[in-house]
Write an enzyme that holds these catalytic residues in place. Structure first.
Site, PDB file in Angstrom:
ATOM      1  N   SER A 571      14.191 -36.683  18.308  1.00 26.68           N
ATOM      2  CA  SER A 571      13.676 -37.801  17.535  1.00 26.68           C
ATOM      3  C   SER A 571      12.348 -38.249  18.143  1.00 26.68           C
ATOM      4  CB  SER A 571      14.711 -38.920  17.505  1.00 26.68           C
ATOM      5  OG  SER A 571      14.362 -39.915  16.589  1.00 26.68           O
ATOM      6  N   HIS A 689      20.199 -36.688  10.923  1.00 26.80           N
ATOM      7  CA  HIS A 689      19.522 -36.962  12.188  1.00 26.80           C
ATOM      8  C   HIS A 689      20.454 -36.792  13.383  1.00 26.80           C
ATOM      9  CE1 HIS A 689      15.894 -38.412  14.071  1.00 26.80           C
ATOM     10  NE2 HIS A 689      16.559 -39.309  14.774  1.00 26.80           N
TER      11      HIS A 689
END
Length: 723
Positions: A571, A689
């Protein structure tokens, strides 16, 4: 909900594609990868022209892009499946993760003790209710999402909230890691679902939240715009607001409560007093750390407790007629203040616990005391104070560990969670009256231990002289001769701290002779808000300098050398990986970058990217643009450079960082690198994610990651040592 910022433009050729670069002869296509066409698109920012050859890869719906992605996956599989040790690594990863003990987490106490329960080999955690004494013996399952789709793990619980009387629990469910949540209501006693359904309570941009009215006749919830609110399609995941749903009615009849005057990138989280008569709305202005608070009552009136510029970072209800808050206003490392509910504004606050030399992170008020969590460069500790600020005692904790109070029970009793790199996550029941920290039966045992390992804390010196903590986990007695395969992990954003944690994958890494290190770089919260602000907006380059210095320290002190070094992050940490490999390609042999941000100039055009402008900056601001351009990994790949081996991972359902970020960065590096080290892309169809990913999917991905690292660093299993 993610991260980015800085550095000065080094030269005109660094700011734009210079003529020398454009004149380079085209390299022969690499037969290992699909052919990727260059289709230049030009953008001009503040007089600077930037060329993007791979804009076409941003189209998720394109059949051509889907075919290209499938071909990249196939190329990645060819490489990974030829690794001789992959099958053994996959078997060990599966064994470790499927045999991990039952873990309870996300505790909430409403007449009964609720928790999420992770029970491998089940793919998803379930929602359970426990006795008030935290006894797992009589627990009851309220909702097991594995039953919804036959155990495949496609359905996940985003979050839950029990009613104040414990009769009901509202749950947000989403599919395939999308975090696109719909709320359902379950009867706690029977586990039966009520007919109420509220769509769109959660999404990766601003998250989601629910809080109950005091009499359980309904609940407040966050929601995104709907068709009748006349918002354009591009605003469908912005302008989060609060609505109220009455049980037994259709969601279409729900009434508006709060939010029309909030920013487009508001992120709202709801809480309530113990009796449910007061509602607290925490409102974040995107992800840069600006937070406002609003207090509402059941009669519909709301008052602003603190604004975005007031420095309040956390607020909790006390039982004594006060709100208690952690504030950094005039106290950069944080102090605890009391705000009277009779006049609930920050202007009426009084200091209860003064600022110290370590970071005050959170406060939890109980019946007669305050539990304050402090952060000291990564590790944490908990101190107890009376309501007048007198220090009572400190909870015992292992050195270099992470300890937190997770929930208040009755009176001053609390549950405490603690873990370290060497000691598994353990949940204790703290009896305040007897001052005893007792083990609960919420802790399971791992089929291994870490008695052969040791933890060291070292310090690197960054480019500007800042000392950066680095925690190093290794087997005892390793030689400091530069021969150790070493994996350095980093993040550096949003004020999020990299804390000590226990991991089965660290056991795997040690068993292959590896050294594992974590760099507590700027941008995080390890040393409070000053540490965060030193690594955001136009100061982001500090994060990359800190990480590079940490890697160099590991080499200088004999832990490893460049040929045996790897880095990993995800991320915002993926941005860190991209910046490090483009700025220092010679410093490491391999890179694993998960769900990362790479094109810093295009990031804010994504829905979630707009929420991160307060953390990373915007190309609309000239100074911020030049900082973004100077470090943007995608913009700073140079043709003919010998880049390290890289494995990019992403998920098709990622609503936080678009999967095209990984596609574009992969294509650019495959085209540019002059080395024979692989540049690989792994795209997971049934994931986003990372939140809500099924255990079976996580096992396969971990097997690929560690097979890649073991192969690149030339690692083999090492025999166990007696200890």
């Amino acid at each position: 909900m993610i991260h980015i910022p800085p550095f000065l433009v080094r030269s005109a050729c660094a700011a734009v594609l210079c003529s020398a670069t454009l004149a380079l002869p085209a390299a022969a296509p690499d037969a290992r990868y699909p052919v990727t066409e260059k289709r230049p698109v030009s953008d001009t920012y503040h007089g600077v022209t930037v060329v993007d050859d791979y804009r076409w890869l941003e189209d998720d719906a394109s059949a051509e892009v889907k075919s290209w992605t499938a071909e990249q996956n196939a190329a990645t599989r060819r490489y990974l499946d030829r690794i001789a040790q992959r099958s053994a690594i996959a078997a060990r990863v599966g064994e470790l993760l499927r045999s991990a003990p039952v873990q309870h987490f996300d505790f909430q106490y409403r007449k009964q003790l609720f928790a999420m329960k992770n029970q491998p080999p089940k793919n998803q955690p379930m929602l359970v209710v426990l006795s008030a004494s935290a006894d797992a013996a009589g627990e009851r399952v309220i909702l097991d999402p594995n039953d919804i789709d036959g155990g495949k793990g496609g359905t996940a619980i985003d979050f839950y909230k029990p009613s104040h009387d414990g009769r009901y629990v509202a749950v947000s469910l989403s599919q395939n890691g999308s975090e696109n949540g719909t709320a359902y209501v379950y009867n706690t006693a029977t586990g039966k679902r009520l007919p109420d359904v509220v769509v769109g309570v959660n999404f990766p941009t601003a998250g989601g939240s629910i809080e109950w009215a005091p009499n359980s006749h309904g609940f407040y919830y966050t929601r995104y715009p709907r068709g009748n609110e006349q918002r354009p399609p591009e605003d469908s995941h912005f302008y989060q607001q609060v609505y109220f749903h009455e049980l037994g009615t259709l969601a279409a009849a729900d009434r508006y409560v709060l939010g029309k005057d909030l920013p487009r990138i508001a992120e709202i989280a709801l809480d309530a007093s113990r009796d449910g008569r007061l509602i607290l709305a925490e409102v974040r202005n995107g992800d840069g750390g600006q937070i406002a608070y609003y207090l509402g009552s059941t009669d519909g009136t709301w008052v602003q407790v603190a604004g975005f510029d007031d420095g309040v970072k956390q607020v909790a209800f006390g039982d004594d007629g006060n709100l208690y808050a952690m504030s950094v206003k005039d106290a950069p490392l944080g102090r605890i203040v009391a705000i009277p509910l009779s006049t609930p504004t920050i202007a009426n606050a009084r200091v209860v616990v003064a600022e110290t030399k370590i970071v005050a992170e959170r406060v939890l008020p109980t019946r007669s005391r305050l539990y304050v969590t402090y952060r000291a460069g990564g590790p944490s500790l908990v101190r107890m104070f009376s309501f007048d600020g007198k220090l009572l005692r400190e909870l015992p904790a292992e050195p270099v560990s992470d300890t937190e109070v997770v929930v208040q029970l009755d009176g001053d009793d609390v549950l405490v969670r603690s873990m370290s790199y060497l000691t598994p996550r353990t949940v204790y029941l703290y009896h305040a009256q007897t001052n005893k920290l007792a083990h609960t039966n919420l802790n399971g045992g791992y089929p291994f231990d870490m008695k052969d390992a040791v933890v060291h804390r070292e310090y690197a010196v960054s480019k500007d002289g800042t000392r950066v903590p680095v925690t190093i986990l290794s087997r005892k007695g390793i030689r400091r001769d530069g021969s150790n395969p070493t994996l350095l992990y980093g993040y550096g954003g949003y004020g999020i701290s990299m804390t000590p944690y226990f991991s089965t994958m660290q056991r795997l890494w040690l068993d292959y002779g590896g050294v594992y290190a974590v760099a507590n770089v700027r941008g995080g919260g390890e040393f409070g808000e000053p540490w965060h602000l030193a690594g955001n907006l136009t100061k982001k380059q500090n994060v990359f300098d800190d990480f590079a210095a940490s890697l160099q320290m590991l080499v200088d002190r004999g832990y490893t050398r460049a040929e045996k070094a790897a880095i990993m992050g995800g991320s915002n940490g993926g941005l860190l990986m991209g910046a490090t490999l483009t700025q220092h390609p010679q410093m490491m042999r391999a890179v694993v970058s998960e769900v990362g941000i790479y094109d810093a100039l295009r990031w804010e055009t994504q829905a979630n990217g707009a929420f991160n402008v307060t953390e990373f900056g915007s190309v609309k601001d000239e100074e911020q643009f030049r900082a973004l351009r100077a470090y943007s990994p995608f913009a700073n790949v140079n043709d003919g450079t010998a880049y390290p081996a890289v494995l990019f991972t992403t998920g098709d359902n990622d609503g936080r960082v678009a999967s095209y970020e990984s596609r574009k960065m992969t294509a650019r590096l495959q085209s540019a690198t002059s080395s024979d080290r692989p540049i690989l892309l792994r795209t997971e169809a049934a994931a986003g994610h990372g939140i809500g990913t099924a255990l079976s999917t996580r096992i396969e991905e971990a097997a690929d990651i560690y097979a890649f690292l073991v192969d690149q660093l030339g690692m083999k299993p090492v025999p166990p040592r007696k200890h």
